[in-house]
Scaffold this motif. Sequence first.
Motif, PDB file in Angstrom:
ATOM      1  N   ASP A   1       0.739  -1.487  -0.177  1.00 30.44           N
ATOM      2  CA  ASP A   1      -0.113  -0.159   0.110  1.00 30.44           C
ATOM      3  C   ASP A   1       1.042   1.222  -0.066  1.00 30.44           C
ATOM      4  O   ASP A   1       1.475   1.649   1.144  1.00 30.44           O
ATOM      5  CB  ASP A   1      -0.826  -0.037   1.241  1.00 30.44           C
TER       6      ASP A   1
ATOM      7  N   LYS B   1      -0.028   4.332  -0.483  1.00 27.04           N
ATOM      8  CA  LYS B   1      -0.256   5.569  -0.114  1.00 27.04           C
ATOM      9  C   LYS B   1      -0.135   5.677   1.277  1.00 27.04           C
ATOM     10  O   LYS B   1       0.188   6.708   2.106  1.00 27.04           O
ATOM     11  CB  LYS B   1      -1.885   5.578  -0.086  1.00 27.04           C
TER      12      LYS B   1
ATOM     13  N   ASN C   1     -12.429  -0.361  -2.568  1.00 27.74           N
ATOM     14  CA  ASN C   1     -12.517   0.913  -1.933  1.00 27.74           C
ATOM     15  C   ASN C   1     -11.198   0.649  -1.010  1.00 27.74           C
ATOM     16  O   ASN C   1     -10.471  -0.124  -1.227  1.00 27.74           O
ATOM     17  CB  ASN C   1     -13.736   1.153  -0.950  1.00 27.74           C
ATOM     18  N   ASP C   2     -10.910   1.874  -0.272  1.00 30.27           N
ATOM     19  CA  ASP C   2      -9.682   2.108   0.494  1.00 30.27           C
ATOM     20  C   ASP C   2      -9.526   0.913   1.420  1.00 30.27           C
ATOM     21  O   ASP C   2      -8.083   0.578   1.767  1.00 30.27           O
ATOM     22  CB  ASP C   2      -9.696   3.299   1.132  1.00 30.27           C
TER      23      ASP C   2
END
Length: 564
Positions: free
Chosen positions: A435, A437, A473-474
């Motif tokens: 991930d 982000k 989604n996140d």
Amino acid sequence: MKSKPFLKTLVAIALISAVLLTVKCKTTEKAQKGEIAQFLTAFNKQVEARNTDSVLAYFAESHSGRSFLGMANLLSGKSEFNSNSKPLATINLDMDNANIKMMNDNVAVVSVVTKFSHDSLASRESLLKFTVKKTTSHQYKIQDVDAKRFLAEYADYESVVRQKTMSPKDMFSPETIAAFKTARALKPAYDTVVWLAHVDKKTYYYVVKGKWDMDNDINRYPDSVIAPYKMGLVNPDLKEVIPPQYDLIHNISGTFPGLVEVEKDGKKGFYNLNGKIVLPVNYDQVFPVNDGDNLAVLRNDADYFYLKRDTTVSDKVDLKISDIMPKIKGLAGSFDLYKSALNVITEYNSETEHGAIYIAPSYLVDLNIIGKVMDFKNPLRKVDYEETHLNYKVAYATTAKPAENWLEATFYSIRDYFLGGRSEFYDKKNIVIVDKKNNRLFTQGISSDYSREEAWGDALTGACDVNSIKLINDSLYEVKAGATFYSELYDSTKDITGGPYYHYFAVKNNKLTELPNDRFFGFTKYVKMDDSYLNGCYTMLVGSGIIITGKKRQSIKFRRKCCA
């Protein structure tokens, strides 16, 4: 009012029909059990006649590979399960008292008590479970054998037989016999000498002060309360090169040549064989890398450092997990861990546990490539050992990136050649998800075969073995990975045998959790479908006839609307 007698008559007819149907079902089941009992009695006669070919004929044609040949040889007394050595114990099957449980009209699971015996020992009992399938009218085949408990208990019994009937020189190499003797001499100074590591024809000794319980101490849960112990390492001159201060000491040269990884309170570090601390035991993770002047990337909480080739540690560096993953040693290609385990053979200080123990480098455990400990076949022991591994191969498959580009998943194929299982090998996949982000990493193991009870099976190969990840989604990820599974279609001449299997993972409390899914087409449960879900590559069996005894159906790969 006249309708009441009519209704009573209908109810009575329904009750009578239900009773007759129940009686018929019970009668049919009793007849089926009788046929299966006759089939098993005939099978056992061939076992007692020691006729391996005839025994093997009772197994389904599609399951006549090495593992079933090994089982036929063992039951017939011809050879061990995974070797040509003659079995040390006699095996008898109590078919007269077999427990037959009908799973449906065509399949039964049969539990059979087995007895191991030898002239010099009291006999012992174990249990075998056969899955018996009806192939045609009044004809049956053994479709599967659950022998895990049976093989483990048989191996234990044979170990005891060896202790009673064989001399040490018939069981152990001269190096092992000499190491046993030295380990006994070390006993007054330590509570336990647990393992023996052979380096250039010299032996190092893993020693423990305190109470040692291998299963609980190595695989303990975080924050669990266990009896205190500390592990150290003694060299061939019987001098401590690593003091008994650590929770775990890994295989010598497991991560870097000539270095030994140690763990204490969740932190990792390294010693050399001269007893010098090369890397202080201060780091949460150590990732060996292929990166010029750097040996490894070190993580301590959120901070990253380099371990230089001169074994100095750099100042804090600005690194992201996505920068590290492509450089990690070995993970861009393929490797087999048996070769790594044999670089320095480490064995149990035990006359009954015969495996070569492999305490995996912590980074492979952190990435979920392998568990903390594995027993491989030990070339220093002249003993067959069922509960062990011949090899464990890891291969990079692909890296998938969804359109959002801040998430990527790397897929690895893992093949475990396990002696104590039903098959010659077991396949699975491992996913490492980065991930970008949030600068975090997740790992997850998934099955390659959903057509059998075991979590590991035979992998799907070819064009339909797809691997991808999609961001729902996140905090919800969809992973599509090729797998073997079996699904009947409305067209009785076609059966799906493999294709994309859907997994759904939720991120909760910074941890990845796979959501429950008992459907082959899992997207029907967790997402709103669009056209992309209606097409896929699947393998099929096409044609008429019974798969087990009739002609094998043609296997083809094709693209089709999966839900039409």
